[in-house]
Design an enzyme around this catalytic site. Structure first.
Site, PDB file in Angstrom:
ATOM      1  CG  ASP A  93      39.566  41.493  43.051  1.00 56.88           C
ATOM      2  OD1 ASP A  93      39.667  42.562  42.411  1.00 56.88           O
ATOM      3  OD2 ASP A  93      39.187  40.425  42.534  1.00 56.88           O
ATOM      4  CE  LYS A 156      37.392  37.430  43.812  1.00 53.93           C
ATOM      5  NZ  LYS A 156      38.832  37.778  43.672  1.00 53.93           N
ATOM      6  CE  LYS A 186      37.236  38.208  40.145  1.00 55.07           C
ATOM      7  NZ  LYS A 186      38.579  38.828  40.312  1.00 55.07           N
TER       8      LYS A 186
END
EC number: 4.1.2.4
Length: 222
Positions: A93, A156, A186
């Site tokens: 991430d 995300k 996400k």
């Protein structure tokens, strides 16, 4: 009108990255995270890159790059991501340079993501943290499009560390409308209840980043 049925506990667990990114975390804390993750039946554990490698049989191991500010040089993010994958991370991430996105410098955002994508190739899933709470709607849409062009697998919402806030239903819905069905979405940051998680999933989130997974899952039916 009948209310939409909540997903089951197992269905939600299968979408959770059980997360520990606190700077004071110890090896014992990570071991406890893994044990709890296995008990809860979640999809993955997400830890800081300095805590790798992590022994977590039956779980996906995720980590972060350029975290939490995103102000690292792109080559540093790429090197951090590549080393993490070498040490067993299956998902990374990364945090974009939020300032570049706020300034409309989308070519810089694109180059940043491409650098990390090329550093890890197809060896790991790449999620792009956009800090949606710090961006305008227009910037959220543009950054999601840039992430898709750069070869990201997910977008995300948040690190959970930005003062502007974490995940919101509005941002998740906007992200899903822009790249949903092609990229994963996400939601992460400030998700502490089953009600909040359910709203985000209904808005289009396909993965949840949670540090309070047990408390959230307790609110879903078996």
């Amino acid at each position: 009108m009948a209310e939409t049925a909540l997903p089951t506990r197992a269905e939600v667990a299968a979408r959770i990255d059980h997360t520990l990114l606190a700077p004071e975390a110890t090896d014992d804390d990570v071991a406890a995270l893994v044990a709890e993750a296995r008990d809860l039946g979640v999809y993955a554990v997400c830890v800081s890159p300095s805590m790798l490698p992590v022994r977590a049989p039956g779980l996906v191991v995720a980590t972060v790059a350029g975290f939490p500010s995103g102000k690292h040089h792109s080559l540093v993010k790429g090197a951090e991501a590549r080393l993490a994958v070498d040490q067993g991370a299956a998902e990374v991430d990364m945090v974009i340079d939020v300032g570049a996105a706020r300034a409309g410098e989308y070519s810089a955002v694109l180059a940043d993501i491409v650098t990390v994508r090329e550093a890890i190739s197809d060896r790991a899933v790449l999620k792009v943290i956009i800090e949606s709470a710090a961006l305008s709607d227009e910037a959220i849409v543009e950054v999601c499009r840039v992430a898709e062009r750069a070869g990201a697998d997910f977008v995300k919402t948040s690190t959970g560390f930005h003062p502007a806030g974490g995940a919101s239903v509005h941002a998740v819905r906007l992200m899903a409308e822009t790249v949903g069905g092609r990229l994963g979405i996400k939601a992460s940051g400030g998700i502490r209840t089953a009600a909040a998680a359910a709203e985000l999933l209904a808005a289009g989130a396909t993965r949840l980043g949670l540090s309070k997974s047990a408390a959230v899952l307790d609110g879903f039916p078996s």
